[in-house]
Design a protein around this motif. Structure first.
Motif, PDB file in Angstrom:
ATOM      1  N   SER A 124       1.020   0.950  -7.612  1.00 49.99           N
ATOM      2  CA  SER A 124       1.343   0.383  -6.299  1.00 49.99           C
ATOM      3  C   SER A 124       2.759  -0.152  -6.248  1.00 49.99           C
ATOM      4  CB  SER A 124       0.339  -0.727  -5.946  1.00 49.99           C
ATOM      5  OG  SER A 124      -0.924  -0.183  -5.657  1.00 49.99           O
ATOM      6  N   ILE A 129       4.545  -1.022  -2.663  1.00 47.83           N
ATOM      7  CA  ILE A 129       3.664  -2.043  -2.094  1.00 47.83           C
ATOM      8  C   ILE A 129       4.124  -3.420  -2.576  1.00 47.83           C
ATOM      9  CG2 ILE A 129       1.293  -2.936  -2.167  1.00 47.83           C
ATOM     10  CD1 ILE A 129       0.315  -0.078  -2.115  1.00 47.83           C
ATOM     11  N   ILE A 169      -0.727   0.441   5.364  1.00 45.18           N
ATOM     12  CA  ILE A 169      -0.358  -0.933   5.030  1.00 45.18           C
ATOM     13  C   ILE A 169       0.161  -1.651   6.277  1.00 45.18           C
ATOM     14  CG2 ILE A 169       1.215  -2.367   3.643  1.00 45.18           C
ATOM     15  CD1 ILE A 169      -0.833  -0.868   1.978  1.00 45.18           C
TER      16      ILE A 169
END
Length: 524
Positions: A124, A129, A169
């Protein structure tokens, strides 16, 4: 959106075991199988068969078997346990040391998967992220605004190595949605939290459990500390409930000279198996201190006992849990397993440190309450040990068996009597949730701050202390923090630092005021 509920996790003294197996006692017989009157084990098989074929209502016999197995094991000892099929994978994974997934620390905040922090160097983080991101969809599967079981959530985020998952997201501080493709990979589950120098000559290693990868992690940390000049080593196994016995043995071997006895076990038939140190130890000459507390159990106690009984180092802290039983694990054939106690272990001087379980498992695990009531956690002379359980080390030091490892250097709880729950709470997930929620509101307030500026900001203000007190009340936790203000502020600052700067900075703040670390450094 629903209000997020937080429950205060009180720490219970639980020892992780290393299990053994029962066998095929609960196989279901087909109709017409003859039952021998001479074998009482067949009663159970016959009863289950009757229920399956004749009982008036439909009954899930699997659930009956689970209850039966659990009931049988409850009559044995507190560490012989049944692991149901739906729990086995999770238990096994925690001891394996890694899993395949996307690599984020998260929790469900207002019915949404909120990223506390991506795993450093993990899939990630590589995909971009960030802390504070909300994961709304995994591919086209909706993850927010609904009740999702952990099994379902993990099934959407985990997968095979190299497989892709497209995450939708929401990035709150930028007020935008974006799609991120994450390539799943192996994500380590650390059993060694940190290996860091606490001063120019003293190294510190924190071991949270003994898993498959623990020794490799420990050795990597130890060699790094030696390169930085560590002449003294502190190994912290506080709140470490144990795990794989052989990993504790491997670590003890690093400190002990060739042929030193590390531990021995004795089974039902009287067979004794002894384990000795090899010539491969990588820290056989420097000073060694082992930190323990009332939650240090099993493999942690094997390590502490080996160091203490060989006069290799000093044990610092409070009396350990007292688990001297060895388990082995085998599958029962349907995805479940049983961990059965198959031996007792003994420290090199011959001590069994297993505490009594004659009054049953409930009393056994509530024994810590007696330690509070007796004052043992505050005064060393309140530790009650039987004179008949005295043993001598090679150098003539007196050590004790029965009910845990008694430390050489006693360090009481750092708070006044009656406030121990606050000390435990400040090391729980509750503090992490609070820190995340505050950062989520004001993450930009910390943007660009050096670590020194961050520390000054946290130290010079009571704002987060006051907000945390209100947060507890809001979530039904009625604790008055004013008498432990310094402790609370220290752990709040440490948790904020962990989420902003990483684990190293968490420990940099916490260890400076750690009573056991101070006790070690005062001896140098």
């Amino acid at each position: 959106m629903k209000n997020n509920k937080i429950y205060l996790p009180f720490i219970i003294f639980a020892a992780l075991a290393i299990g053994v197996v029962l066998g095929g006692m609960l196989n279901f017989p087909s109709q017409g199988v003859a039952f021998s009157k001479a074998n009482p084990k067949n009663k159970l098989n016959k009863l289950l068969d009757f229920i399956d074929r004749e009982y008036v209502d439909n009954v899930n016999t699997d659930s009956i078997v689970d209850l039966t197995v659990t009931g049988i094991l409850d009559r044995l000892d507190p560490h012989s346990v049944y692991i149901a099929k739906n729990e086995f994978e999770q238990v096994s994974q925690s001891m394996k040391g890694d899993f395949v997934g996307i690599g984020v620390n998260f929790y469900m905040y207002n019915d949404t998967v909120a990223v506390i922090k991506p795993v450093e160097g993990g899939p990630s983080e590589r995909a971009g992220i960030k802390s504070g991101d909300r994961i709304l969809f995994a591919n086209n599967y909706k993850l927010f605004g609904r009740k999702i079981t952990n099994d379902t959530l993990f099934s959407k985020l985990k997968g095979s190595v190299g497989s892709d998952v497209e995450l939708t997201i929401y990035r709150k501080n930028e007020n935008k949605k974006l799609k991120v493709k994450v390539k799943r990979d192996i994500v380590p589950i650390k059993s060694v939290d940190i290996a860091v120098m606490v001063n120019p000559s003293v190294g510190y290693i924190k071991v949270n459990r003994f898993a498959e990868t623990t020794y490799d992690e420990f050795e990597t940390g130890l060699l790094n500390l030696k390169r930085q000049g560590a002449k003294t080593l502190i190994v912290d196994v506080r709140d470490n409930g144990g795990g794989y016995l052989d990993k504790a043995i491997d670590i003890a071997d690093d400190f002990l000279k060739d042929d030193a006895l590390i531990v021995f076990t004795k089974n039902k038939k009287g067979r004794i198996d002894k384990t000795y140190a090899t010539s491969d130890g990588s820290f056989e000459n420097g000073k060694v201190y082992i930190l323990i507390n009332e939650n240090s159990a099993s493999a942690s106690e094997i390590l502490a006992g080996a160091i203490q009984d060989n006069d290799r180092g000093l044990i610092v802290g409070r009396r350990s849990f007292g688990k001297g039983l060895v388990q082995r694990e085998m599958p029962l054939g349907d995805g479940s397993a049983v961990r059965l106690t198959v031996a007792r272990y003994y420290t090199p001087t011959g001590r069994s440190i297993q505490k009594s379980y004659e009054k049953g498992s409930e009393e056994y695990f509530k024994e810590f309450e007696k330690r509070f009531e007796s004052g043992e956690l505050y005064k060393s002379d309140s530790i009650k040990v039987a004179d008949t359980l005295k043993f001598k080390t090679p150098k003539g030091r007196i050590v004790y068996g029965g009910g845990g490892i008694v430390p050489d250097i006693f360090v009481p709880l750092e708070v006044e009597h009656g406030e121990e729950s606050i000390a435990y709470m400040m090391q729980s997930g509750l503090v992490g949730y609070f820190a995340f929620e505050e950062l989520d509101k004001k993450r930009d307030d910390f943007k660009g701050l050096s670590f020194e500026q961050f520390q000054a900001k946290m130290h010079n203000s009571d704002a987060y202390f006051n907000t945390f007190q209100k947060y507890l009340i809001k979530n039904g936790v009625l604790l008055d923090l004013k008498h432990t203000k310094n402790l609370v502020k220290r752990y709040l600052a440490a948790e904020f630092a962990r989420q902003l700067y990483g684990d190293d900075k968490y420990y940099e703040i916490v260890l400076k005021e750690d009573a056991m670390i101070k006790a070690v450094l005062e001896r140098k």
